[in-house]
Scaffold this active site. Structure first.
Site, short mmCIF file in Angstrom:
data_model
loop_
_atom_site.label_atom_id
_atom_site.label_comp_id
_atom_site.label_asym_id
_atom_site.label_seq_id
_atom_site.Cartn_x
_atom_site.Cartn_y
_atom_site.Cartn_z
N CYS A 1 0.84 -1.18 0.00
CA CYS A 1 0.00 0.00 0.00
C CYS A 1 0.89 1.23 0.00
O CYS A 1 2.11 1.14 0.13
CB CYS A 1 -0.83 0.01 1.28
SG CYS A 1 -1.65 -1.55 1.60
N ARG B 1 1.19 1.71 -5.90
CA ARG B 1 1.37 0.70 -4.87
C ARG B 1 0.08 -0.02 -4.52
O ARG B 1 0.06 -0.93 -3.70
CB ARG B 1 1.96 1.32 -3.60
CG ARG B 1 3.25 2.07 -3.84
CD ARG B 1 3.72 2.72 -2.58
NE ARG B 1 4.13 1.74 -1.59
CZ ARG B 1 5.32 1.18 -1.50
NH1 ARG B 1 6.25 1.54 -2.36
NH2 ARG B 1 5.60 0.30 -0.59
N TRP C 1 -3.81 -1.89 -1.27
CA TRP C 1 -3.87 -3.06 -2.14
C TRP C 1 -4.21 -4.23 -1.21
O TRP C 1 -3.42 -4.58 -0.33
CB TRP C 1 -2.52 -3.28 -2.81
CG TRP C 1 -2.52 -4.35 -3.84
CD1 TRP C 1 -3.12 -4.30 -5.08
CD2 TRP C 1 -1.87 -5.62 -3.77
NE1 TRP C 1 -2.87 -5.46 -5.77
CE2 TRP C 1 -2.11 -6.29 -5.00
CE3 TRP C 1 -1.11 -6.28 -2.81
CZ2 TRP C 1 -1.62 -7.56 -5.28
CZ3 TRP C 1 -0.63 -7.54 -3.09
CH2 TRP C 1 -0.88 -8.17 -4.30
N ASN D 1 1.45 -0.48 5.93
CA ASN D 1 1.82 -1.13 4.68
C ASN D 1 2.62 -2.36 5.05
O ASN D 1 3.56 -2.27 5.83
CB ASN D 1 2.68 -0.15 3.85
CG ASN D 1 3.37 -0.82 2.67
OD1 ASN D 1 2.85 -1.78 2.13
ND2 ASN D 1 4.52 -0.31 2.28
N GLY D 2 2.23 -3.53 4.50
CA GLY D 2 2.96 -4.76 4.82
C GLY D 2 1.99 -5.86 5.19
O GLY D 2 0.78 -5.73 5.01
N GLU E 1 5.97 -13.24 -21.93
CA GLU E 1 5.76 -11.83 -21.63
C GLU E 1 4.52 -11.31 -22.37
O GLU E 1 3.72 -10.55 -21.81
CB GLU E 1 7.02 -11.03 -22.02
CG GLU E 1 6.91 -9.53 -21.88
CD GLU E 1 6.63 -9.03 -20.46
OE1 GLU E 1 6.78 -9.79 -19.50
OE2 GLU E 1 6.23 -7.85 -20.34
N LYS F 1 1.26 -9.69 -20.56
CA LYS F 1 0.73 -8.34 -20.86
C LYS F 1 -0.75 -8.42 -21.19
O LYS F 1 -1.54 -7.61 -20.72
CB LYS F 1 1.48 -7.73 -22.06
CG LYS F 1 2.83 -7.17 -21.76
CD LYS F 1 2.77 -5.88 -20.97
CE LYS F 1 3.97 -5.71 -20.08
NZ LYS F 1 4.11 -6.60 -18.94
N GLU G 1 -2.71 -9.19 -18.02
CA GLU G 1 -2.70 -8.10 -17.04
C GLU G 1 -3.71 -7.01 -17.37
O GLU G 1 -4.39 -6.51 -16.49
CB GLU G 1 -1.31 -7.44 -17.01
CG GLU G 1 -0.28 -8.13 -16.18
CD GLU G 1 1.07 -7.41 -16.25
OE1 GLU G 1 1.64 -7.14 -15.20
OE2 GLU G 1 1.56 -7.14 -17.37
N HIS H 1 2.07 -31.64 -26.80
CA HIS H 1 1.99 -32.29 -25.49
C HIS H 1 0.84 -31.73 -24.67
O HIS H 1 0.91 -31.72 -23.44
CB HIS H 1 3.32 -32.12 -24.75
CG HIS H 1 4.48 -32.71 -25.50
ND1 HIS H 1 4.59 -34.07 -25.73
CD2 HIS H 1 5.53 -32.14 -26.13
CE1 HIS H 1 5.69 -34.29 -26.44
NE2 HIS H 1 6.27 -33.14 -26.70
N LYS I 1 1.91 -2.15 -8.89
CA LYS I 1 3.20 -2.08 -9.58
C LYS I 1 4.33 -2.64 -8.73
O LYS I 1 5.26 -3.24 -9.24
CB LYS I 1 3.50 -0.61 -9.92
CG LYS I 1 4.80 -0.43 -10.62
CD LYS I 1 4.65 0.39 -11.87
CE LYS I 1 5.78 0.18 -12.82
NZ LYS I 1 5.54 -0.93 -13.74
C1 G6P Z 1 4.42 -6.76 -10.41
C2 G6P Z 1 4.30 -5.85 -11.62
C3 G6P Z 1 5.01 -6.48 -12.81
C4 G6P Z 1 6.46 -6.78 -12.45
C5 G6P Z 1 6.55 -7.67 -11.20
C6 G6P Z 1 7.98 -7.76 -10.69
O1 G6P Z 1 3.70 -7.92 -10.61
O2 G6P Z 1 2.95 -5.63 -11.93
O3 G6P Z 1 4.97 -5.59 -13.92
O4 G6P Z 1 7.08 -7.44 -13.52
O5 G6P Z 1 5.79 -7.07 -10.15
O6 G6P Z 1 8.37 -6.49 -10.29
P1 G6P Z 1 9.84 -5.99 -10.12
O7 G6P Z 1 9.70 -4.60 -9.59
O8 G6P Z 1 10.48 -6.91 -9.12
O9 G6P Z 1 10.49 -6.04 -11.44
#
Ligand code: G6P
Length: 604
Positions: free
Chosen positions: A2, A27, A75, A99-100, A480, A484, A487, A503, A599
């Site tokens: 958070c 956050r 969050w 936060n935590g 990746e 994306k 997400e 498989h 994030k």
């Molecule tokens: C979150 C973000 C991702 C990111 C991942 C790892 O899930 O939404 O975009 O790749 O964390 O984050 P970092 O800051 O360790 O690269």
């Protein structure tokens, strides 16, 4: 995880609390709240479900007055995204933001009387507040009490607390989650990161692990983890912490995708000097270290993990350097083997991902040669804790879905390949340097295909699911791409290595389904062509994003001109970013802040 923002000012505090929260929304953004104390000790609490914008609207209807306040954007970890679970939590005249994550069973076992109480929320934070409140009123030295009471708390936290009975004071503590103190002529501030403080403060100081702080008016008392008095380590703000505007882009993600050529070009300038790798960027002794390394272990999460997987293909093929890659959350809980002279690499754009940090700390006991971090945040915990640091220069990335930060990680990993080659006097390093030099322009070229990709995005059927295939380094790229699309488009998109198609994934295919194929490796072109034929034979469509021609006709195809395949995944990456972006845009999604995500994942 958070965002926390708190301030004690010589003016009304509510507007600054709101602005601070807005810059911390990366956050978490599922609920928000603030508690403001006026001089008479009246505590005004406003909490809402949803984003900070909802809190702003509520405050416009129901003003709060006072010069001291704490605020929070959440969050959810314990309990849903409801008003009741939003912070601050209140108890017996105390209000707290946290936060935590706290191990609440352990806490309640220490104070069974708490377990009997009716709770107002489902959060661990409320349990923590009541634990702190147990002896609060009797404590003459509040700071000492806070530190003692927190000593038996298991978990991680940064927290700020205010007390109706002391309306000029606030208290703060941190362990495992960041908290930064700021000051200006107007007063004193606390926030989860420096960027939130920058518009208001001329100086800031990071609180150390285990520190506790009392702020009374403009006076502070800071104690370190051992209870010793400490002076804050004040620093100014660097340029990079300027507030970020969207500059006409509808979304930060779109802007960040288009910033990639520019940030790669300026990063490249800083990685090289007189045409040679600037090894001192890593820290002193880096040259000797790179010579000594016999194996590499990389730990990361999310997109950073995909960057690591691509580097594994590179380093093993080009440097004959064995590389192991593991998701940090798996590594941290298992017994692993560390060979002699193995370099530990940790990759994290935020430098605050809880699992990555825990994996780094766990790895420290295993006897690695040294740790090297690749990170976009100079002040992050990761940046402080590694032996060597390669700081990426992506600039602030606001969109939760990572784009430019990931591409800069890949550039950093590619630069490390040439740095390894340079110190080992391998002849190829110059060739690789030339390719990296040309990368920003190639990325601009990839971005020039935006309109075609946009049309694909509009036409792409994502239901019941969509597959992405790749081989070689294009396989992690496929992972990746799937991430994306998941997400920000909220659809099941699954990534597979081409060879795995038979498989299991073939069973999912049906007429009308789309399989996105990523192909940047000429030596695997025939193999991928065979996979494409298998897909088409079952009535599904293949939409191919490739570099160089494949001996096959896909249903749709976007082909980048063939170059040395080494950096092909980087050149294909903007195409998949744009595909996800335009698809989400066409669905009307909240692109920069996808539901349920954040994030910086600072909790496990
Ligand atoms: C979150 C973000 C991702 C990111 C991942 C790892 O899930 O939404 O975009 O790749 O964390 O984050 P970092 O800051 O360790 O690269």
């Amino acid at each position: 995880m958070c965002g926390i923002f708190a301030a004690s000012l010589q003016q009304q505090v509510a507007n600054q609390l709101l602005s601070g929260l807005e810059s911390l929304e990366y956050r978490g953004y599922d609920s928000a709240g603030m508690a403001v104390l006026n001089a008479a000790g009246q505590l005004q609490l406003v909490r809402v479900a949803g984003k900070v914008a909802n809190l702003r609207q509520r405050l416009a209807e129901q003003g709060v007055h006072g010069q001291l306040g704490i605020a929070h954007t959440r969050w959810a970890t314990h309990g849903g995204a409801t008003q009741a679970n939003a912070h601050p939590h209140l108890y017996q005249g105390l209000a707290m933001v946290h936060n935590g994550i706290i191990e609440q069973q352990a806490l309640l076992a220490q104070a069974p009387e708490l377990a009997q109480q009716p709770w107002l929320s489902d959060t661990d934070s409320e349990r923590l507040l009541r634990w702190l409140a147990l002896g609060w009123r009797q404590a003459s030295d509040k700071l000492l009490y806070l530190q003692q009471q927190l000593a038996s708390v298991q978990g991680q936290y940064s927290l700020v607390l205010i007390d109706q009975q002391q309306p000029d004071c606030l208290w703060a503590a941190r362990s495992g989650s960041p908290l930064v103190l700021g000051r200006s002529e107007q007063g004193a501030y606390l926030a989860s990161d420096s960027q939130a403080l920058q518009p208001w403060c001329h100086e800031r100081a990071l609180l150390d692990e285990g520190a506790v702080l009392q702020l009374q008016g403009q006076e502070w008392q800071l104690r370190d983890a051992q209870g010793q008095q400490q002076e804050p380590k004040w620093q100014g703000f660097s340029q990079q912490q300027q507030r970020v505007d969207r500059n006409g882009y509808a979304h930060y993600m779109h802007q960040e995708i288009h910033q990639q050529p520019e940030v790669l070009a300026s990063s490249w300038q800083q990685l090289m000097t007189n045409g040679k790798p600037r090894l001192e960027r890593l820290g002193s002794g880096a040259e000797q270290l790179l010579k000594q390394v016999k194996e590499v272990q990389i730990l990361a999460c999310g997109s950073s993990h995909h960057a690591a997987l691509i580097a594994k293909y590179w380093y093993e093929a080009h440097l004959q350097l064995p590389v192991r890659v593991e998701i940090a959350s798996e590594y941290r809980y298992r017994q692993s083997v560390c060979q002699a002279d193995t370099l530990l690499m940790v990759i994290s754009q935020s430098g605050e991902t809880a699992d990555t940090l825990a994996a780094l700390r766990h790895a420290r006991q295993q006897g690695y040669l040294a740790s090297l971090g690749i990170c976009n945040q100079a002040e992050s915990s990761l940046a402080q804790e590694v032996d060597y640091l390669l700081l990426t220069q992506a600039g602030p990335e606001i969109s939760v879905a990572s784009t430019k930060a990931l591409l800069c990680q890949l550039q950093a990993l590619a630069w490390l390949q040439l740095a390894f080659a340079y110190v080992r006097q391998a002849p190829n390093w110059q060739h690789w340097a030339d390719q990296l030099d040309a990368l920003p322009e190639s990325i601009s070229h990839s971005l020039s295909h935006e309109q075609q990709i946009r049309q694909w995005a509009l036409d792409l059927p994502l239901l019941p699911c969509c597959l992405v295939l790749g081989r070689g380094p294009s396989y992690p790229l496929a992972q990746e791409a799937a991430l994306k699309l998941q997400e920000i488009c909220y659809r099941p998109v699954l990534a597979f290595a081409g060879g795995e198609l038979k498989h299991g994934p073939l069973a999912l295919l049906e007429p009308g389904m789309v399989v996105i194929v990523l192909a940047g490796e000429p030596h695997l072109a025939n193999k991928m062509a065979a996979n494409i034929a298998e897909v088409q034979a079952r009535g599904a469509e293949v939409w191919l994003l490739s570099e160089g021609q494949l001996p096959v006709i896909a249903n749709r195809q976007l082909n980048l001109a063939e170059q040395d395949p080494w950096l092909a995944p980087l050149r294909l990456l903007p195409l998949v970013q744009l595909l996800a972006y335009h698809r989400a845009l066409s669905q009307g999604e909240l692109i920069d802040q996808p539901r349920n995500l954040a994030k910086s994942v600072t909790v496990e």
